[in-house]
Scaffold this active site. Structure first.
Site, short mmCIF file in Angstrom:
data_model
loop_
_atom_site.label_atom_id
_atom_site.label_comp_id
_atom_site.label_asym_id
_atom_site.label_seq_id
_atom_site.Cartn_x
_atom_site.Cartn_y
_atom_site.Cartn_z
N ASP A 553 -25.16 3.68 -62.90
CA ASP A 553 -25.84 2.77 -62.27
C ASP A 553 -27.01 2.22 -63.04
O ASP A 553 -27.34 2.70 -64.24
CB ASP A 553 -26.31 3.27 -61.13
CG ASP A 553 -26.86 2.30 -59.84
OD1 ASP A 553 -26.65 1.11 -60.22
OD2 ASP A 553 -27.45 2.79 -59.12
N GLU A 556 -28.03 -2.53 -66.46
CA GLU A 556 -28.15 -4.14 -66.57
C GLU A 556 -28.96 -4.17 -68.18
O GLU A 556 -28.55 -5.11 -69.02
CB GLU A 556 -28.79 -4.76 -65.49
CG GLU A 556 -27.96 -4.93 -64.38
CD GLU A 556 -28.02 -3.80 -63.47
OE1 GLU A 556 -28.85 -2.75 -63.66
OE2 GLU A 556 -26.93 -3.47 -62.97
N ASP A 629 -26.25 -4.13 -55.03
CA ASP A 629 -27.07 -3.77 -53.88
C ASP A 629 -26.88 -4.64 -52.71
O ASP A 629 -27.99 -5.68 -52.69
CB ASP A 629 -28.50 -3.46 -54.34
CG ASP A 629 -28.35 -2.15 -55.17
OD1 ASP A 629 -27.39 -1.52 -55.15
OD2 ASP A 629 -29.59 -1.90 -55.88
#
Lengths: 965, 706
Positions: A553, A556, A629
């Site tokens: 997770d 980015e 999300d």
């Protein structure tokens, strides 16, 4: 997961002060608009200037006469280009490749220094496509036509002045470059050479003393020229400055899809499947589509804002020609889309209507902050051609383990071992199958990944083994930010080895994320990747067992303290590569490194399962992604379909959205509707934010428990079909969840449809996306026959619109079987998918208008790479003239122990859409004919459904024949 | 759960079929298990009285067990059998099996042939072919179990099938552990039963406690209601009297006069002595007031008791003959009358007030020292009266008390006995715990006066202004009456505990204020007119004091009643078992926190490293968090504590406390399952209930020591 709860209190207070009303979604001003990203402003200004001035002053880029060189055998075409305004020379290079692919690059001939390029397998598959020789070359005036590919069906037309080129397939022009003259290459320059933008220089001087009137064309031009000089060497956003020591380096160009109204791709956006216009009179968005991997808090719907992943790939389809483009560049990118010739913005209902504007052309304007102008063009006649060539280039999807495509239960967080055990037992108690239980960040010891909370998860091995005893797996989260702590072995090791990303001054970059002050590993460094992979060995990852898999997770990367919640662009990677050059591929390199770790821990025997949030071209080689999300809202359920279609059509076939929505508490009907559609999407995981109420499937009472159970069980019944589709994707790149246009490339009504999808070629699904929706309109292409998935009744859509209205009580969403398909199933749902592998199969044979159908079944052990040695079953089924034939194809090892361990028996065949009730069904058994028991029922429309009890007489992987008399 | 029923009498006595009991009284049934294909065939034969058709693949498919259920119980069973027969019998004369839902007929050969024919799954109880079926494990030496057929031959030895019969295809080797498991299970079950039985005993004690508490409460509520009613009447009566007295005072005393206290004019010479005397005087006045209060209280009681006692006069001779207690009471009352009757209460009252009034009336013209002398005299007189009345009350009590021994029958039959008796009982309840203040000690006055050589006039003033504040509190814990009273609005419990103390102090304070004012008024009247007391004016002080006293009593009673009603509102569970544990607090610890849950009260989380504790909620209702899941069965097995401290980004905290039977009331665990939604597990004997336990199979009864 996201920064939801843990953000700095100060930020919270400011937030509350600025936005008094609750429920404010994304803080849009935290993220750049085009005008705040200096290169986008400049590139857009250049395009606007071009639009205004092109009539009088064409694109300054020209092909140097006589420089065109064709190396026929190598399939290479080269030429020199010159920017007449600035006098900058460029070299133009085209490589013709197999699968109707061409690679095009335009580089500065004499750059101050080389530009960053994604080399090797950073974004491409290790196996690079072979070159194809050039066919005939024809010169006509200053232009040249070069033919290539099979039967010389493709042509490359190069125009000299101004420079542009066009590619056609079968004589149909598909894609062109620099038609609009937006090609604008910010060449390297020394800082002192801070001259005005060239476009200004070469303009005729304005009349003395003339002051352009406000709003006049002259004033517009002047403003645009000013914009071209904006923020060349430094820019600041929200108080954070990007130092840009190398100055401007952006590249912009236009690509037009000739005669096509629809373009798809360039994920990730919460937008339609068929991209909306962002330019021109019909624009739906003010902003271009942005590609810059970002952790966006509570992202908004129907927006071109950048999200977690970026794939600079676009595809366009019109009847007879499909074209795709992939710009191999990992820098921040913006894309404007402008469809010309469309009369007006179309309503949703009108999307189904016939729109035969062959004169419509869609122009796209691509802008990247840095890196190289190096892109691939793919040609074909249908979308599957492009899926094939694009994934041949960037890598085929990895073959998932069978558990990975079953149902996943996740939550931030399952609190402790007792909680895990209770959830596990409740699934059994409520007779709901599940395969994987996930642990979010709270399972760690102080957000130090690879560790366990010593109190809550004191016995991780026993916990995993308990799950494994029922064939279940566990997934733990491992993020790329490493808590700064010398007592934490991962931190110490990477710090000592100098493998962290550096800030612009050369110190280890220090930012804020879940653990507080953290460092980020530089995954562009091959040694760092290897070192990371090594951390997954069972010896290094204490408490891990072979049934533990990984979730990546925040890659980015998410940096709470950074600009736009990510890494500063002037941070430095290995060899002083700026982060701006590799930003969009960073998360994928992390994903890849984790994948390698899992591969290594079992000596390459076990297929890894790694979920990532960030993605880039090629992510499909490493595993699954999810849409990040999302929110417990109907609009997010609606958006999940076009988002997943876009991602799947861009190579990443293994995607899903958090079932129920990550933030917020879904009403039970929303949750149910979500389960009903997600059961037919590639990655099927329920997940929820730590602030939400518990929402395990049994918590909502009846009828919800029963209906959610039914939805999940639907998934388990189609696992053989799904697994077969995944296997197909590993060879062809065909998405598992497909847009209508991929299956119906000749049906123009289907081209813009993005709110329903095909699961493979045989099942059509449309979600219910509003509360108490009594019925749903579904578009059923008239070229096929369709049957209701539950009743097997033939659908009768309106002959003019192709639309059928389906009643949708709580227990039903519209799902159709497409005539002509044979769907392999397993009707016996057990506690987890691995417990079903010995069970017999059922075939659903849905006949088309001619009474024909075909299908396929792929099966292997579901977890190892032994299939590469031939341990698999691949069966083909054809139904024609009332004979159903089963034939084994590509089954080198049918007698192996691995195959024998699989259940290969067929227990039932359901024939759907028969015009007459069978009198008798026989199967050849040696020389004899054996009559099988058959049960027939008549459904509305005069058709029959026959269920044949096959006993032990038919075995998958063998050749057999069943005759309906 | 199991396919319902087949009446298949043919099975009984079939040597290939075994009959077992399922030992589950909620699903009484008898199960016939016929093992093996042959046996199954025999079974079908028994059912159909036709030879079965052999399935074509006989022998190749697994054939294990067919389970049919018959709801037939022996007459000795403790619970009568439920009549659950579905009307299925094997279609006689055919060889077809009818699916238990009646939807289909299939050949018997298709039963347990590993292919699902019946939509309800009833044809495949022994294979995993159908979706909704149940497979029965015999589990000899243990208890038979029904598992979903989806767990048959899935490669996992199902723990519920200790005999391993669920994995008959041998994908995995399962051992028969039933002997061991059965023994352990029996041991555990018996141990559990002992715990439950013992717990149930405790629960019964709790219930007794609860029942008594509830009965007491009901009685007390009715008494208090009655008392308040009477007090209401009395207050109203006194208010009227007071109004009349005030009216009188107004008519006779509108001339202004200088108050001796507010504006004394002592001569310079005597001022020093006067100061001293004045201080003592004000003390004495206070003392006098209090003494009058005490006298009034005694008188009040006397009157209360007298209201019933006079009925004794009317007791029939016959009654007296039958019941010696009635006779005793009658005689004693006659004696009492002889001793005390000549006294006329009203006259006595008048005399009192006259005396008081003389004091007031004479005040302005005399100096403090003189008045101290007079005051002391009055106190002495008042004390004499107090003693006199106390004796009288005692005498009357002695006269009435024999009625306490009167036979219930007498009370029923003789209305006069009943009335006198009831008033006597009321009296006892009414004044229970209400103490008459002790008699003032006049010597104290002297002593204090001497000690305080030079009492500052200001302090004397303060004393007169706030007499109550200086009085010792009868209850140490309620020393600061005013504070407690203020907190009464937030914590009724505190007020109840302290109420008598508060009320008496409060009443005295009020009394003082009023009487001082009244006396001042009356003093003016007296001074300007003659020494003859105005008849109405005398009443004012007395009436006002009694009014205050009655109001205070009413306040006390009302507060007490409110608390009792609040308690009566609380659902203390079945038979009130939980009242015993009301507000009992139990704790449990996690790594970071100590959790405390007080029964039917509140729940908190305390950080171990210090820091503020967090309220997790107060008890709001019985039942689970999701109120849609409430059943009569589980109604009192969970408590919801709600409206705790609110979370950031989340709801107000709440705790669902589920209760299991255990010998101790103990908090096992508290877990935050969702953001700010906690789940706690509590054990307590309060929920132990043997009848909820599965009844032991008959064979075990000999081991059952209960």
């Amino acid at each position: 997961m996201h920064q939801g709860g843990g953000y700095l209190l100060a930020t919270l207070l400011v937030f509350l002060a600025v936005f008094p009303q609750p429920g404010v979604m994304v803080k849009q001003e935290d993220f750049k608009q085009c005008s705040q990203s200096a290169f986008c402003l400049r590139q857009r200004a250049y395009a606007d200037l071009a639009d205004i001035t092109r009539a009088s002053s064409p694109s300054p880029c020209e092909l140097v006469p006589g420089s065109l060189d064709v190396k026929s055998e190598e399939g290479v075409v080269t030429a020199s280009l010159i920017d007449r305004e600035r006098n900058i020379p460029f070299s133009f290079n085209v490589n013709l490749l197999e699968r109707d692919t061409a690679r095009v690059s335009i580089k500065e001939s004499r750059p101050l220094k080389p530009r960053y390029e994604l080399t090797g397998d950073l974004a491409l598959d290790a196996k690079y496509p072979a070159s194809v020789p050039v066919g005939s070359v024809k010169h006509h005036g200053a232009d040249t036509t070069i033919r290539f590919g099979k039967d010389e069906r493709n042509s490359l037309l190069i125009r000299s002045k101004p420079f542009s080129f066009e590619l056609a397939i079968g004589g149909v022009p598909a894609i062109s470059f620099n038609d609009k003259g937006y090609l604008y290459y910010e060449h390297w320059r020394p800082k002192k050479d801070e001259e005005a933008a060239p476009a200004v220089e070469n303009q005729a001087p304005e009349p003395e003393g003339a002051v352009p009137a406000a709003g006049s064309t002259e004033e517009k031009i002047r403003n645009l020229k000013e914009n071209l000089k904006k923020d060349l060497w430094e820019e600041t956003f929200n108080g954070k400055t990007d130092s840009k020591p190398h100055g401007p380096a952006s590249i912009g160009f236009d690509v037009s899809f000739l005669g096509s109204k629809n373009v798809y791709g360039i994920p990730q956006h919460a937008s339609d499947f068929s991209l909306k216009s962002t330019r021109g009179p019909h624009k739906a968005y003010e902003e271009p589509y942005r590609m810059y991997n970002l952790d966006v808090f509570e992202y908004i719907m129907d927006s071109p804002m950048a999200l977690y992943g970026s794939i600079p790939f676009m595809m366009s389809h019109k009847k007879g020609a499909t074209a795709g483009i992939y710009w191999m560049n990992a820098a921040e990118m913006w894309v404007d889309v402008e469809t010309h010739g469309a009369e007006s913005v179309l309503s949703k209902a009108a999307e189904y209507l016939h729109l035969g504007h062959t004169n419509t052309t869609t122009t796209t304007h691509w802008m990247a902050e840095s890196g190289a102008l190096d892109f691939f063009v793919f040609l074909g006649t249908k979308p599957t051609d492009i899926f094939n060539s694009f994934t041949a280039l960037t890598g085929r999807p990895a073959m998932p383990q069978s558990f990975a495509i079953a149902y996943h239960q996740c939550r931030w967080n399952y609190m402790d071992e007792q909680d895990v055990s209770d959830v596990d037992e409740n699934f059994d108690k409520y007779d709901i199958p599940f395969d994987v239980l996930w642990l979010d960040i709270e399972h760690t010891d102080g957000k130090r990944y690879f560790t366990w909370d010593p109190v809550k998860f004191a016995n991780p091995v026993a916990m995993q083994e308990n799950l494994a005893s029922k064939g279940r797996k566990m997934v733990t989260i491992i993020d790329p930010h490493i808590k700064r702590d010398d007592n934490f072995h991962i931190s110490k090791d990477f710090k000592d080895k100098g493998m962290f990303i550096k800030d612009k001054d050369g110190n280890d970059f220090d930012g804020w994320c879940w653990p507080g002050s953290s460092n980020w590993i530089d995954y562009t460094d091959e040694k760092a990747r290897a070192n990371w992979a090594d951390k997954f060995s069972f010896a290094n990852y204490k408490g891990s067992t072979p049934s533990l898999y990984t979730w990546n997770d925040m890659n980015e990367p998410s940096v709470f303290s950074g600009p736009e919640t990510t890494m500063p662009k002037d941070a430095l990677h290995k060899d002083s590569v700026e982060h701006r050059d590799v930003h969009n591929v960073y998360g994928t390199l992390f994903h890849r490194s984790t994948f390698q770790g899992h591969l290594d821990r079992n000596n390459g025997k076990d297929r890894p399962f790694i979920l990532s949030r960030a993605f880039f071209a090629g992510t499909q080689r490493y595993g699954a992604i999810w849409t990040g999300d999302n929110f417990s809202k109907w609009s997010h359920l609606e958006a999940s379909v076009p988002m997943l279609l876009t991602i799947g059509s861009s190579g990443v076939v293994f995607g899903g959205a958090d079932v129920g929505g990550f933030f917020g508490n879904p009403e039970p009907d929303l949750l149910l509707r979500w389960y009903q559609v997600a059961a037919f999407q590639p990655f099927f995981r329920a997940h929820a934010h730590i602030d939400t109420k518990r929402r395990e499937p049994w918590l909502f009472g009846e009828p919800y428990t029963t209906l959610i159970r039914a939805a999940i069980r639907h998934r388990y019944k189609i696992l053989p079909y799904l697994y077969t589709l995944f296997e197909e994707s590993t060879r062809t790149g065909n998405p598992v969840m497909r847009p209508m246009v991929a299956e119906f490339p000749k049906d123009e009504k289907s081209f813009s449809v993005g709110d329903q999808f095909m699961l493979g070629s045989g099942i059509l699904v449309k979600p219910v996306i509003t509360k108490e929706q009594a019925s749903v309109d579904v578009y059923l292409p008239s070229s096929s026959v369709w049957y209701d998935y539950e009743t097997f009744e033939k659908a009768s859509p309106s002959s003019s619109s192709g639309i059928v209205t389906v009643k949708t009580p709580l227990e039903k969403i519209p799902i159709f079987l497409r005539g002509g398909n044979i769907i392999p199933r397993r009707e016996r749902v057990r506690r987890s998918s691995s417990l079903m592998h010995r069970d017999p199969y059922t075939l659903w044979v849905a006949v088309d208008g001619e009474g024909k159908a075909n299908g396929r079944l792929y099966a292997d052990d579901g977890h190892s790479y032994d299939y590469q040695k031939g341990d698999f079953i691949d069966s083909e089924f054809t139904f024609s003239a009332s004979v159903l034939k089963g034939r084994a194809i590509n089954t080198p090892n049918l007698d192996s122990a691995a195959i024998k361990a699989l259940g290969c028996r067929m227990e039932r065949i359901v024939l759907v859409g028969l015009k007459a009730a069978p009198r008798r069904v026989v199967v050849a058994d040696g020389g004899d004919k054996l009559t099988l028991q058959v049960e027939t029922r008549k459904v509305s429309g005069g058709l029959h459904v026959a269920t044949v009890k096959t006993g032990g007489n038919i075995v998958i992987g063998e050749t057999w024949e069943l005759v309906i008399e | 759960m199991l396919p319902e029923t087949i009446v298949a009498e043919g099975l009984v006595g079939n040597p290939q079929c075994a009959s077992i009991n399922t030992h589950d009284l909620r699903h009484p049934r008898e199960l016939y298990i016929c093992s093996g294909y042959t046996a199954a065939t025999a079974l079908f034969s028994a059912l159909s009285s036709q030879p079965p058709v052999l399935p074509p693949t006989a022998g190749t498919r697994p054939a294990l067990c067919v389970a049919f259920i018959q709801v037939v119980r022996t007459p000795t069973d403790p619970i009568p059998p439920r009549k659950e027969h579905t009307a299925y019998t094997a279609s006689s004369g055919t060889d077809l099996f009818r699916c238990l839902d009646g939807s289909k007929h299939i050949p018997f050969a298709a039963v347990n042939d590993d292919y699902c024919d019946c939509p309800d799954g009833s044809d495949e109880p022994g294979t995993p072919a159908c979706e909704h079926g149940f497979f029965h494990c015999l589990n000899d030496d243990h208890i038979g179990a029904d598992i979903p057929t989806s767990r048959v031959n899935d490669g996992i030895c199902d723990p519920q099938c200790c005999d391993g019969s669920d994995e008959y295809l041998g994908y995995v080797k399962c051992h028969n552990n039933c002997t061991e498991i059965g023994a352990t299970y029996r041991k555990e079950l018996l141990a559990k039963r002992r715990v439950v039985a013992e717990g149930e005993k405790i629960a019964r004690e709790y219930a007794e406690f609860g029942a008594k508490a509830a009965a007491d409460r009901t009685a007390e509520i009715s008494i208090l209601t009655n008392k308040i009613e009477k007090l209401d009447k009395k207050v109203k009566d006194l208010q009227d009297k007071k109004a009349a007295a005030e009216e009188f005072a107004k008519l006779h005393g509108n001339e202004s006069a200088t108050d001796d206290q507010s504006n004394p004019q002592p001569s310079a010479k005597s001022s020093k002595r006067q100061d001293k005397c004045c201080a003592t005087k004000s003390k004495c006045v206070t003392m006098l007031d209090e003494q009058i209060g005490g006298t009034l209280m005694v008188q009040d009681r006397l009157e209360y008791l007298q209201e019933g006692a006079h009925h004794i006069d009317n007791i029939e001779p016959a009654t007296r003959e039958k019941d010696p207690a009635a006779a005793d009471a009658y005689d004693a009352y006659q004696n009492y009358k002889l001793t005390w009757a000549p006294e006329d209460e009203e006259v006595a009252d008048m005399a009192d007030t006259t005396a008081v009034d003389e004091d007031g009336a004479a005040a302005p013209s005399r100096d403090c020292c003189t008045r101290v002398q007079e005051c002391k005299k009055k106190v002495e007189e008042e004390q004499d009266k107090f003693l006199h009345l106390s004796d009288k009350l005692e005498a009357l009590l002695n006269a009435v008390s024999p009625l306490g021994k009167a036979k219930p029958k007498t009370r029923r039959q003789d209305d006069w006995v009943r009335r006198a008796y009831e008033q006597y009982v009321d009296y006892k309840l009414q004044f229970r715990g209400e103490k008459i203040p002790p008699m003032q000690d006049l010597a104290e006055l002297e002593k204090e006066g001497k000690e305080k050589e030079m009492p500052a006039s200001t302090s004397a003033e303060q004393q007169t202004e706030k007499p109550a504040a200086d009085k010792p509190s009868p209850d140490g814990s309620c020393a600061v009456a005013a504070d407690v009273l203020a907190s009464a609005f937030t914590d009724p419990k505190q007020v109840v505990k302290c109420a008598p103390a508060i009320v008496s102090k409060y009443a005295v304070s009020l009394y003082d204020t009023v009487s001082t004012q009244l006396k001042a008024t009356l003093g003016r009247v007296g001074s300007s007119r003659s020494a003859v007391p105005p008849p109405g004016g005398a009443d004012v002080t007395k009436v006002a004091a009694r009014l205050i006293e009655s109001e205070a009593l009413r306040t006390e009673a009302t507060t007490k009643l409110a608390e009792l009603r609040r308690l009566a509102e609380i659902d203390f569970g079945p038979a009130g078992v939980w009242e015993k544990l009301y507000r009992t607090c139990v704790t449990t610890e996690t790594a970071e926190y100590t959790y405390e849950i007080c029964i039917l009260d509140r729940a908190v989380q305390k950080p171990k490293n210090g820091g503020a504790q967090t309220g997790l909620g107060t008890f709001k209702r019985w039942g689970v968090r999701d109120s849609t899941k409430a059943t009569a069965e589980n109604a009192h097995h969970a408590m919801m504590y709600e409206d705790g401290d609110r979370c950031w980004n989340g709801p107000a905290r709440s705790v669902e406390v589920t209760v299991e039977c255990g010998l101790e009331t103990k908090l096992l665990s508290v877990v935050e399952m969702s953001k700010c939604e906690y789940n706690a597990r509590l054990t307590s004997p309060a929920v132990c209930d043997l009848s909820k336990l599965d009844v032991l199979p008959p064979a075990w009864h000999e081991h059952d020591e209960l």
